[in-house]
Design a protein around this motif. Structure first.
Motif, PDB file in Angstrom:
ATOM      1  N   LEU A   1      43.640  38.642  36.333  1.00 53.78           N
ATOM      2  CA  LEU A   1      42.759  38.974  37.464  1.00 53.78           C
ATOM      3  C   LEU A   1      42.146  37.702  38.053  1.00 53.78           C
ATOM      4  N   TYR A   2      41.635  36.813  37.177  1.00 52.37           N
ATOM      5  CA  TYR A   2      41.034  35.574  37.690  1.00 52.37           C
ATOM      6  C   TYR A   2      42.082  34.692  38.366  1.00 52.37           C
ATOM      7  N   HIS A   3      43.271  34.621  37.773  1.00 46.87           N
ATOM      8  CA  HIS A   3      44.316  33.764  38.351  1.00 46.87           C
ATOM      9  C   HIS A   3      44.735  34.306  39.719  1.00 46.87           C
ATOM     10  N   SER A   4      44.860  35.621  39.809  1.00 54.26           N
ATOM     11  CA  SER A   4      45.232  36.235  41.087  1.00 54.26           C
ATOM     12  C   SER A   4      44.174  35.954  42.157  1.00 54.26           C
ATOM     13  N   ALA A   5      42.899  36.137  41.791  1.00 53.31           N
ATOM     14  CA  ALA A   5      41.818  35.930  42.763  1.00 53.31           C
ATOM     15  C   ALA A   5      41.777  34.469  43.208  1.00 53.31           C
ATOM     16  N   GLU A   6      41.973  33.546  42.267  1.00 53.84           N
ATOM     17  CA  GLU A   6      41.902  32.122  42.602  1.00 53.84           C
ATOM     18  C   GLU A   6      43.082  31.695  43.477  1.00 53.84           C
ATOM     19  N   GLN A   7      44.278  32.198  43.127  1.00 54.70           N
ATOM     20  CA  GLN A   7      45.504  31.794  43.845  1.00 54.70           C
ATOM     21  C   GLN A   7      45.758  32.666  45.085  1.00 54.70           C
ATOM     22  N   ARG A   8      45.044  33.760  45.190  1.00 61.21           N
ATOM     23  CA  ARG A   8      45.249  34.758  46.253  1.00 61.21           C
ATOM     24  C   ARG A   8      46.698  35.250  46.257  1.00 61.21           C
ATOM     25  N   LEU A   9      47.183  35.538  45.032  1.00 60.52           N
ATOM     26  CA  LEU A   9      48.571  35.987  44.837  1.00 60.52           C
ATOM     27  C   LEU A   9      48.621  37.098  43.791  1.00 60.52           C
ATOM     28  N   PRO A  10      49.656  37.984  43.854  1.00 59.45           N
ATOM     29  CA  PRO A  10      49.844  38.919  42.744  1.00 59.45           C
ATOM     30  C   PRO A  10      50.273  38.168  41.482  1.00 59.45           C
ATOM     31  N   VAL A  11      49.894  38.708  40.321  1.00 59.44           N
ATOM     32  CA  VAL A  11      50.248  38.080  39.037  1.00 59.44           C
ATOM     33  C   VAL A  11      50.870  39.144  38.138  1.00 59.44           C
ATOM     34  N   ASP A  12      52.053  38.845  37.592  1.00 57.48           N
ATOM     35  CA  ASP A  12      52.739  39.762  36.677  1.00 57.48           C
ATOM     36  C   ASP A  12      52.381  39.441  35.231  1.00 57.48           C
ATOM     37  N   LEU A  13      52.251  40.488  34.413  1.00 54.65           N
ATOM     38  CA  LEU A  13      52.024  40.337  32.970  1.00 54.65           C
ATOM     39  C   LEU A  13      53.329  40.659  32.254  1.00 54.65           C
ATOM     40  N   PRO A  14      53.548  40.239  31.008  1.00 58.64           N
ATOM     41  CA  PRO A  14      52.646  39.409  30.210  1.00 58.64           C
ATOM     42  C   PRO A  14      52.602  37.948  30.651  1.00 58.64           C
ATOM     43  N   LEU A  15      51.532  37.254  30.265  1.00 55.56           N
ATOM     44  CA  LEU A  15      51.379  35.826  30.543  1.00 55.56           C
ATOM     45  C   LEU A  15      51.809  35.049  29.302  1.00 55.56           C
ATOM     46  N   ARG A  16      52.777  34.199  29.468  1.00 54.18           N
ATOM     47  CA  ARG A  16      53.325  33.440  28.329  1.00 54.18           C
ATOM     48  C   ARG A  16      52.503  32.160  28.111  1.00 54.18           C
ATOM     49  N   PRO A  17      52.691  31.506  26.940  1.00 52.48           N
ATOM     50  CA  PRO A  17      51.935  30.275  26.671  1.00 52.48           C
ATOM     51  C   PRO A  17      52.168  29.169  27.708  1.00 52.48           C
ATOM     52  N   ASP A  18      53.272  29.221  28.466  1.00 55.58           N
ATOM     53  CA  ASP A  18      53.469  28.180  29.482  1.00 55.58           C
ATOM     54  C   ASP A  18      52.834  28.565  30.827  1.00 55.58           C
ATOM     55  N   HIS A  19      52.114  29.703  30.874  1.00 52.13           N
ATOM     56  CA  HIS A  19      51.425  30.072  32.120  1.00 52.13           C
ATOM     57  C   HIS A  19      50.260  29.110  32.351  1.00 52.13           C
ATOM     58  N   PRO A  20      50.009  28.698  33.601  1.00 50.16           N
ATOM     59  CA  PRO A  20      48.939  27.711  33.841  1.00 50.16           C
ATOM     60  C   PRO A  20      47.550  28.172  33.412  1.00 50.16           C
ATOM     61  N   ALA A  21      47.328  29.492  33.299  1.00 49.09           N
ATOM     62  CA  ALA A  21      45.989  29.966  32.907  1.00 49.09           C
ATOM     63  C   ALA A  21      45.908  30.325  31.423  1.00 49.09           C
ATOM     64  N   TYR A  22      46.988  30.058  30.655  1.00 52.93           N
ATOM     65  CA  TYR A  22      46.991  30.423  29.226  1.00 52.93           C
ATOM     66  C   TYR A  22      45.863  29.711  28.469  1.00 52.93           C
ATOM     67  N   GLY A  23      45.637  28.447  28.793  1.00 58.16           N
ATOM     68  CA  GLY A  23      44.624  27.664  28.080  1.00 58.16           C
ATOM     69  C   GLY A  23      43.211  27.910  28.572  1.00 58.16           C
ATOM     70  N   SER A  24      43.063  28.451  29.797  1.00 55.18           N
ATOM     71  CA  SER A  24      41.730  28.727  30.350  1.00 55.18           C
ATOM     72  C   SER A  24      41.857  29.532  31.634  1.00 55.18           C
ATOM     73  N   TRP A  25      41.000  30.548  31.775  1.00 52.72           N
ATOM     74  CA  TRP A  25      40.965  31.296  33.032  1.00 52.72           C
ATOM     75  C   TRP A  25      39.896  30.744  33.969  1.00 52.72           C
ATOM     76  N   LEU A  26      39.164  29.723  33.513  1.00 50.21           N
ATOM     77  CA  LEU A  26      38.062  29.206  34.336  1.00 50.21           C
ATOM     78  C   LEU A  26      38.612  28.517  35.579  1.00 50.21           C
ATOM     79  N   PRO A  27      37.841  28.524  36.668  1.00 53.67           N
ATOM     80  CA  PRO A  27      38.257  27.755  37.834  1.00 53.67           C
ATOM     81  C   PRO A  27      38.368  26.264  37.466  1.00 53.67           C
ATOM     82  N   GLU A  28      39.262  25.559  38.113  1.00 55.15           N
ATOM     83  CA  GLU A  28      39.598  24.164  37.786  1.00 55.15           C
ATOM     84  C   GLU A  28      38.375  23.292  37.459  1.00 55.15           C
TER      85      GLU A  28
END
Ligand code: NAD
Length: 360
Positions: free
Chosen positions: A329-356
């Motif tokens: 949800l946070y990644h979608s709102a930040e990127q203004r894009l749909p996001v598919d699950l599951p999120l794998r360890p190589d997803h950019p938000a895997y390590g943190s959902w916080l804004p940059e």
């Protein structure tokens, strides 16, 4: 005679409700023998209210107490990971408040630690417990609801300046997120509890109600893995507070109570689509036994699982699923894009959902 677990509660905010609703209501199952809080006034007040003999300021002191079976962590979110790891390493069972930890990477670290531990860890999702919602879940689990169509999930609560005067709230570094993480996380867990995993999200977030860093209002459009659609909404600026779930299935529609902090309680409207569905649902509920609300129901179910080794009423995987949804949800709102699950360890938000700017 049932086994009585000795409990240490860490943090006397929501920890007070754990004691009042959950532990002290079942002296046949639990005894709270330690309260730990770094705030001496709160420690004294809550300790006195429940007659807790051992009142300490040091978490490390609790870890070293050999007679404690369960450490129940009710501290601010940024402390949960280290305290859970330490409590597991001390060989204790662990209960931990939401949000369990601050990223998918952290929850995976905790899952790995729990795997080899002597004790078991139960995240808190007390909104699952209440008689109305449990009846709905039973009907779905019996296969009587049919194809899922649509879920509408609302969290309309109110939070003011006094609430945000507590220093850890409202800031990414310590609250780790806003209304999606700290408030609507309960209702969104109920969506998956009743309708299964989420496949895709598109979310919008805004900070409209209070002058804080984190979001206090959000909406999202979801596709569930089973093909159903869901809409989520949350605000912390609703004049009248409510939580509402409405779930339409092929054979039955469920409509929750509106109690903001206990939407699982009766009365739920269970509306069959046909006479045949009504008859099948009546039969399935013929021997129904009342399920207690919130912490009372959750902790009693936890006791059963700890004694007989069965699955806990909230699992680490459940908490992971809820944090995966938060991340998406946070990644979608930040990127203004749909996001598919599951999120794998190589997803950019895997390590943190916080804004940059707020990432460590
Ligand atoms: N399940 C729910 O419905 C629900 C409701 C409210 C809060 N929560 C969650 O519970 C957690 C605590 O929230 P709260 O509203 O009770 O916060 P709070 O600030 O009112 O209480 C937290 C308490 O922890 C104490 N504390 C802080 N650091 C400590 C430490 N190192 N050792 C011992 N005590 C320490 C503080 O002094 C404070 O009394 C948060 O994660 C929050 O999201 C869950």
């Amino acid at each position: 005679m049932s086994r009585i677990f000795k409990v240490a509660v860490i943090g006397g905010g929501i920890g007070r409700a754990h004691i009042a609703e959950g532990y002290s209501a079942r002296p046949d199952l639990f005894e709270v023998v330690v309260l730990c809080d770094i705030d001496p006034v709160r420690l004294g007040n809550v300790g006195k209210q429940f007659g807790i003999a051992r009142q300490v300021a040091s978490f490390d002191e609790v870890l070293a107490m050999p007679d404690i079976d369960i450490i129940d962590i009710c501290t601010p979110p940024s402390l949960h990971l280290e305290q859970c790891l330490a409590a597991l390493a001390a060989g204790k069972h662990v209960v931990c408040e939401k949000p369990l930890v601050g990223s998918l990477a952290e929850v995976d670290r905790l899952i790995a630690a729990a795997h080899g531990a002597k004790g078991r860890l139960m995240p808190i999702f007390q909104y699952r417990f209440g008689n109305g919602l449990q009846k709905a879940r039973h009907i779905i689990q019996q296969g009587l609801a049919g194809k899922p169509y649509l879920a509408t999930i609302e969290t309309a609560w109110n939070r003011d300046a006094a609430y945000y005067s507590v220093p850890w709230r409202g800031r990414f570094a310590t609250e780790l997120g806003g209304a999606l993480l700290g408030h609507a996380i309960h209702a969104h867990d109920l969506l998956s509890y009743l309708m299964g995993p989420v496949a895709s999200v598109f979310a919008r977030t805004a900070t409209l109600v209070n002058p804080i860093e984190v979001e206090d209002t959000a909406t999202a459009s979801l596709e569930m893995a089973n093909g159903a659609l869901a809409s989520l909404s949350v605000t912390l600026g609703s004049a009248r507070e409510l939580s509402r779930l409405r779930l339409c299935f092929e054979h039955v529609t469920f409509q929750s109570a509106l109690e903001p902090y206990a939407p699982a309680n009766d009365p739920w409207h269970i509306i069959p689509n046909s006479k045949a569905a009504a008859t099948a649902i009546d039969a399935a509920l013929a021997d129904w036994r009342f399920v207690p609300s919130r912490f009372a129901g959750l902790f009693a179910a936890m006791h059963t699982a700890l004694v007989d080794g069965s699955e806990l009423p909230v699992t680490l995987q459940d908490a992971r699923n809820s944090l995966e949804l938060v991340t998406a949800l946070y990644h979608s709102a930040e990127q203004r894009l749909p996001v598919d699950l599951p999120l794998r360890p190589d997803h950019p938000a895997y390590g943190s959902w916080l804004p940059e700017p707020f990432r460590g």
